[in-house]
Design a protein around this motif. Structure first.
Motif, PDB file in Angstrom:
ATOM      1  N   GLN A  29       0.906  -0.963  -0.067  1.00 28.06           N
ATOM      2  CA  GLN A  29      -0.116  -0.262  -0.319  1.00 28.06           C
ATOM      3  C   GLN A  29       0.791   0.921   0.432  1.00 28.06           C
ATOM      4  O   GLN A  29       0.946   2.263  -0.458  1.00 28.06           O
ATOM      5  CB  GLN A  29      -0.916   0.309   1.319  1.00 28.06           C
ATOM      6  N   LEU A  30       1.566   1.059   0.439  1.00 26.49           N
ATOM      7  CA  LEU A  30       2.961   2.232   0.803  1.00 26.49           C
ATOM      8  C   LEU A  30       3.485   2.656  -0.143  1.00 26.49           C
ATOM      9  O   LEU A  30       3.319   3.871  -1.470  1.00 26.49           O
ATOM     10  CB  LEU A  30       3.708   2.056   2.171  1.00 26.49           C
ATOM     11  N   GLN A  31       3.790   1.677  -0.914  1.00 27.15           N
ATOM     12  CA  GLN A  31       4.565   1.927  -2.711  1.00 27.15           C
ATOM     13  C   GLN A  31       3.686   2.084  -3.105  1.00 27.15           C
ATOM     14  O   GLN A  31       4.255   3.452  -4.299  1.00 27.15           O
ATOM     15  CB  GLN A  31       5.276   0.677  -2.814  1.00 27.15           C
ATOM     16  N   LYS A  32       2.573   1.528  -3.440  1.00 25.98           N
ATOM     17  CA  LYS A  32       2.195   1.808  -5.047  1.00 25.98           C
ATOM     18  C   LYS A  32       1.262   2.909  -4.922  1.00 25.98           C
ATOM     19  O   LYS A  32       1.413   3.708  -5.465  1.00 25.98           O
ATOM     20  CB  LYS A  32       0.615   0.831  -4.640  1.00 25.98           C
ATOM     21  N   ARG A  33       0.678   3.374  -3.659  1.00 26.88           N
ATOM     22  CA  ARG A  33      -0.370   4.391  -3.391  1.00 26.88           C
ATOM     23  C   ARG A  33       1.161   5.845  -2.903  1.00 26.88           C
ATOM     24  O   ARG A  33      -0.129   7.245  -3.406  1.00 26.88           O
ATOM     25  CB  ARG A  33      -1.058   4.424  -2.066  1.00 26.88           C
ATOM     26  N   ALA A  34       1.763   5.679  -2.490  1.00 28.54           N
ATOM     27  CA  ALA A  34       2.325   6.354  -1.861  1.00 28.54           C
ATOM     28  C   ALA A  34       4.132   7.275  -2.208  1.00 28.54           C
ATOM     29  O   ALA A  34       4.702   7.697  -1.909  1.00 28.54           O
ATOM     30  CB  ALA A  34       2.766   7.094  -0.394  1.00 28.54           C
ATOM     31  N   ASN A  35       4.397   5.954  -3.293  1.00 24.92           N
ATOM     32  CA  ASN A  35       5.833   5.348  -3.788  1.00 24.92           C
ATOM     33  C   ASN A  35       6.578   6.070  -2.673  1.00 24.92           C
ATOM     34  O   ASN A  35       8.032   6.437  -2.377  1.00 24.92           O
ATOM     35  CB  ASN A  35       6.129   7.039  -4.819  1.00 24.92           C
ATOM     36  N   VAL A  36       6.718   5.617  -1.623  1.00 24.31           N
ATOM     37  CA  VAL A  36       6.891   4.893  -0.150  1.00 24.31           C
ATOM     38  C   VAL A  36       8.784   4.061  -0.614  1.00 24.31           C
ATOM     39  O   VAL A  36       7.975   3.149  -1.350  1.00 24.31           O
ATOM     40  CB  VAL A  36       6.577   5.032   0.629  1.00 24.31           C
ATOM     41  N   ASN A  37       9.650   4.832  -0.425  1.00 26.30           N
ATOM     42  CA  ASN A  37      11.182   3.937  -0.641  1.00 26.30           C
ATOM     43  C   ASN A  37      11.900   3.739   0.524  1.00 26.30           C
ATOM     44  O   ASN A  37      12.922   3.840   0.453  1.00 26.30           O
ATOM     45  CB  ASN A  37      11.862   4.682  -1.726  1.00 26.30           C
ATOM     46  N   LEU A 372      -2.961  11.494   8.885  1.00 28.83           N
ATOM     47  CA  LEU A 372      -3.580  11.650   9.542  1.00 28.83           C
ATOM     48  C   LEU A 372      -5.049  11.854   9.736  1.00 28.83           C
ATOM     49  O   LEU A 372      -5.320  12.260   8.635  1.00 28.83           O
ATOM     50  CB  LEU A 372      -2.625  13.343  11.237  1.00 28.83           C
ATOM     51  N   PRO A 373      -5.967  11.744  10.623  1.00 33.00           N
ATOM     52  CA  PRO A 373      -7.160  12.132  10.984  1.00 33.00           C
ATOM     53  C   PRO A 373      -7.305  13.531  10.564  1.00 33.00           C
ATOM     54  O   PRO A 373      -6.654  13.670  11.192  1.00 33.00           O
ATOM     55  CB  PRO A 373      -7.888  10.443  11.882  1.00 33.00           C
ATOM     56  N   GLY A 374      -8.065  14.042   9.609  1.00 32.85           N
ATOM     57  CA  GLY A 374      -8.843  14.920   9.861  1.00 32.85           C
ATOM     58  C   GLY A 374      -8.166  16.167   8.565  1.00 32.85           C
ATOM     59  O   GLY A 374      -8.036  17.446   8.120  1.00 32.85           O
ATOM     60  N   SER A 375      -6.446  15.622   7.841  1.00 30.27           N
ATOM     61  CA  SER A 375      -5.923  15.998   6.663  1.00 30.27           C
ATOM     62  C   SER A 375      -6.901  15.464   5.517  1.00 30.27           C
ATOM     63  O   SER A 375      -8.161  14.485   5.695  1.00 30.27           O
ATOM     64  CB  SER A 375      -4.623  14.942   6.372  1.00 30.27           C
ATOM     65  N   THR A 376      -6.265  16.578   4.378  1.00 29.39           N
ATOM     66  CA  THR A 376      -7.595  15.945   3.325  1.00 29.39           C
ATOM     67  C   THR A 376      -6.157  16.213   1.933  1.00 29.39           C
ATOM     68  O   THR A 376      -5.066  16.733   2.718  1.00 29.39           O
ATOM     69  CB  THR A 376      -8.701  17.240   3.492  1.00 29.39           C
ATOM     70  N   PRO A 377      -6.715  15.387   0.935  1.00 27.61           N
ATOM     71  CA  PRO A 377      -6.003  15.170   0.080  1.00 27.61           C
ATOM     72  C   PRO A 377      -5.287  16.960  -0.084  1.00 27.61           C
ATOM     73  O   PRO A 377      -4.205  16.704  -0.076  1.00 27.61           O
ATOM     74  CB  PRO A 377      -6.327  15.052  -1.215  1.00 27.61           C
ATOM     75  N   GLU A 378      -6.257  18.031  -0.516  1.00 31.61           N
ATOM     76  CA  GLU A 378      -5.646  19.095  -0.768  1.00 31.61           C
ATOM     77  C   GLU A 378      -4.121  19.755   0.707  1.00 31.61           C
ATOM     78  O   GLU A 378      -3.421  20.475   0.044  1.00 31.61           O
ATOM     79  CB  GLU A 378      -6.687  20.532  -0.493  1.00 31.61           C
ATOM     80  N   SER A 379      -4.544  19.477   1.718  1.00 32.26           N
ATOM     81  CA  SER A 379      -3.853  20.069   3.044  1.00 32.26           C
ATOM     82  C   SER A 379      -2.546  19.255   2.156  1.00 32.26           C
ATOM     83  O   SER A 379      -1.195  19.989   2.658  1.00 32.26           O
ATOM     84  CB  SER A 379      -4.044  19.858   3.797  1.00 32.26           C
ATOM     85  N   ILE A 380      -2.310  17.879   2.701  1.00 31.98           N
ATOM     86  CA  ILE A 380      -1.575  16.689   2.281  1.00 31.98           C
ATOM     87  C   ILE A 380      -0.530  18.057   1.405  1.00 31.98           C
ATOM     88  O   ILE A 380       0.824  17.797   0.752  1.00 31.98           O
ATOM     89  CB  ILE A 380      -1.798  15.323   2.085  1.00 31.98           C
ATOM     90  N   MET A 407      -5.890   9.564   1.601  1.00 32.32           N
ATOM     91  CA  MET A 407      -4.501  10.574   1.368  1.00 32.32           C
ATOM     92  C   MET A 407      -3.089  10.081   1.487  1.00 32.32           C
ATOM     93  O   MET A 407      -2.255  10.865   1.050  1.00 32.32           O
ATOM     94  CB  MET A 407      -4.353  10.360   3.395  1.00 32.32           C
ATOM     95  N   LEU A 408      -2.833   8.792   1.825  1.00 36.23           N
ATOM     96  CA  LEU A 408      -1.844   8.311   0.504  1.00 36.23           C
ATOM     97  C   LEU A 408      -1.605   8.640  -0.471  1.00 36.23           C
ATOM     98  O   LEU A 408       0.047   8.545  -1.147  1.00 36.23           O
ATOM     99  CB  LEU A 408      -1.854   6.374   0.667  1.00 36.23           C
ATOM    100  N   ASP A 409      -2.822   8.130  -1.398  1.00 39.17           N
ATOM    101  CA  ASP A 409      -3.147   8.702  -2.826  1.00 39.17           C
ATOM    102  C   ASP A 409      -2.414  10.208  -2.890  1.00 39.17           C
ATOM    103  O   ASP A 409      -1.807  10.612  -3.639  1.00 39.17           O
ATOM    104  CB  ASP A 409      -4.371   7.750  -3.099  1.00 39.17           C
ATOM    105  N   ALA A 410      -3.049  10.574  -1.977  1.00 39.05           N
ATOM    106  CA  ALA A 410      -2.634  12.338  -2.046  1.00 39.05           C
ATOM    107  C   ALA A 410      -1.065  12.539  -2.300  1.00 39.05           C
ATOM    108  O   ALA A 410      -0.771  13.679  -3.353  1.00 39.05           O
ATOM    109  CB  ALA A 410      -3.506  13.318  -1.554  1.00 39.05           C
ATOM    110  N   VAL A 411      -0.296  11.871  -1.853  1.00 31.36           N
ATOM    111  CA  VAL A 411       0.633  11.728  -1.799  1.00 31.36           C
ATOM    112  C   VAL A 411       1.449  11.192  -2.763  1.00 31.36           C
ATOM    113  O   VAL A 411       2.539  12.288  -3.837  1.00 31.36           O
ATOM    114  CB  VAL A 411       1.726  11.043  -0.562  1.00 31.36           C
ATOM    115  N   GLY A 412       1.617  10.021  -3.311  1.00 27.70           N
ATOM    116  CA  GLY A 412       1.520   9.282  -4.821  1.00 27.70           C
ATOM    117  C   GLY A 412       1.029  10.631  -6.004  1.00 27.70           C
ATOM    118  O   GLY A 412       2.111  10.301  -7.132  1.00 27.70           O
ATOM    119  N   SER A 413       0.199  11.453  -5.558  1.00 29.70           N
ATOM    120  CA  SER A 413       0.051  11.908  -7.344  1.00 29.70           C
ATOM    121  C   SER A 413       0.540  13.031  -7.368  1.00 29.70           C
ATOM    122  O   SER A 413       0.339  13.408  -8.521  1.00 29.70           O
ATOM    123  CB  SER A 413      -1.696  12.353  -6.951  1.00 29.70           C
ATOM    124  N   ILE A 414       1.406  13.507  -6.713  1.00 31.29           N
ATOM    125  CA  ILE A 414       2.174  14.454  -6.850  1.00 31.29           C
ATOM    126  C   ILE A 414       3.823  14.496  -6.275  1.00 31.29           C
ATOM    127  O   ILE A 414       5.002  15.824  -6.395  1.00 31.29           O
ATOM    128  CB  ILE A 414       1.552  15.969  -6.067  1.00 31.29           C
TER     129      ILE A 414
END
Length: 418
Positions: A29-37, A372-380, A407-414
């Motif tokens: 999930q971390l690699q696929k969604r947020a490009n975590v390495n 975290l809970p309460g964050s939004t894709p836009e704030s991330i 939220m993880l997808d929001a990281v990976g999108s940019i």
């Protein structure tokens, strides 16, 4: 618009993530969604209800809605024979009996991910500090055990100048450096209690510049026998300094009802500056002791500092220019994305720029992004762009257990890694 490129996107995971969701799934999930390495286990954990903040529930854990951690429990295979008077706790619930650090390392290496371990805020069970280890406790200016408050929990704190605590700390890092193929070891110990009102002061509009000088001698620092011996080594008389501090903070009117500046306060009360320098030397020497130990055992292990206090770390004795010589990377713990503050990006930039100045010369600075809970894709995404605008080249996501997949997808999108 193209993605922002980063050298490292790291993420913290907990043992309960690996147990409940499976290590392969968590890393996928971390690699696929947020490009975590890069991924690290919070290996020695303080007492805290998760997910954080309170009143939220795990968004994707199939087995439970929340989890209350056991204080100062270690999630690796602890070799009790190497420890002396103090040994870390081990889990007593469903997490017992498994070396969760080895589980994470094995799977992360398969995926060619960088892998680390963190020693979190509290390293000794505060209940033991109230009982058989009470002599290790930090003592306030009146000689009473010092208590810090973290996320509503009250804890006694060990003195980092006490020889028994120092021996224990060396054993912790030795065990990890000798027994595990980690790429980095992160230190997140809180050296001196910081009153909660001083943890986020740069986000407040009406913080009085003299408030810390009035409160800090009463609420922070340690004046125990071990600290008095440490002060003597520095040519200081800690008891005399304590007397001067008390005399100063009890003056009327209170400092917060004057127009004094911090500079005037230090000029009026040189004992305050002496005390700050004592804390600085104590903290720096403690970190040097541990980083030297790791370097001696395995110089390939990257030593990372989790800068938990970003508002005024110097109040707690954390002086960036000293520690930049000891740590090659610093995680700047600035969780803003879930707070919905006005002008959040500018506030985040302010924190990052202070850290950049303080830790000038440090090889890698990582900006934390609150998934975290309460964050939004836009704030991330706003937090990521603010980090990149400051020239930050690495990110740190906290924390997987409370992160909605959006939220993880929001990281990976940019954000992507080199």
């Amino acid at each position: 618009m193209g993605k922002e490129r980063f050298r490292e996107i790291s993420a913290s995971v907990y043992a309960w993530d690996l147990y409940d969701e499976g290590v392969e799934n968590v890393l996928e999930q971390l690699q696929k969604r947020a490009n975590v390495n890069s991924v690290y286990l919070v290996g020695l954990m303080h007492e805290e209800r998760h997910p954080w903040p309170e009143s939220t529930v795990f968004p994707h854990n199939p087995n439970r809605k929340e989890y209350q951690t056991e204080d100062s429990a270690a999630f690796w295979k602890v070799d009790r024979a190497r420890y002396g008077r103090i040994c870390p706790n081990v889990p007593t619930d469903f997490l017992a009996g498994t070396d969760w650090l080895e589980v994470l390392i094995r799977e992360a290496k398969k995926r060619k991910m960088k892998v680390g371990v963190e020693l979190s805020h509290t390293w000794v069970d505060h209940r033991r500090l109230e009982n058989e280890l009470s002599d290790l406790c930090q003592k306030d200016i009146f000689g009473r055990p010092l208590v810090k408050t973290h996320i509503g929990e009250k804890h006694r704190v060990p003195c980092l100048n006490h020889p028994d605590f120092q021996a224990y700390a060396r054993n912790l890092v030795r065990e990890l450096a000798e027994n595990y193929e980690i790429d980095y070891l992160m230190n997140c110990m809180m050296p001196y209690p910081m009153p909660a009102q001083y943890l986020l002061t740069e986000y407040e509009e009406n913080f009085h510049p003299m408030a810390w000088m009035q409160d800090a001698p009463l609420l922070s620092g340690c004046f125990c026998e071990a600290c008095q011996e440490k002060a003597k080594e520095q040519g200081k008389d800690l008891q005399k300094i304590a007397g001067k501090l008390l005399e100063y903070v009890k003056k009327e009117p209170p400092l917060t009802q004057t127009n004094l500046t911090e500079t005037e306060g230090l000029m009026e009360n040189p004992a305050m500056y002496e005390w700050l320098q004592f804390k600085r030397a104590s903290v720096t020497d403690f970190h040097r002791m541990l980083t030297d130990e790791v370097r001696r055992i395995n110089p390939k292990i990257e030593q990372r500092l989790n800068l938990y206090i970003t508002s005024h770390p110097e109040y707690a004795g954390i002086f960036g220019k000293d520690l930049a010589e000891l740590y090659s990377s610093v995680r700047i713990c600035c969780y803003l994305e879930h707070l919905h503050l006005p002008e959040m990006a500018e506030k985040k930039k302010k924190v990052l720029r202070k850290a950049q100045r303080s830790f000038e010369g440090c090889e890698t600075l990582l900006s934390t992004i609150a998934v975290l809970p309460g964050s939004t894709p836009e704030s991330i995404q706003e937090g990521i762009r603010a980090s990149r605008a400051c020239g930050i080249t690495s990110l740190a996501l906290g924390h997987y257990d409370g992160a909605e997949f959006a939220m993880l997808d929001a990281v990976g999108s940019i954000a992507e890694t080199d």
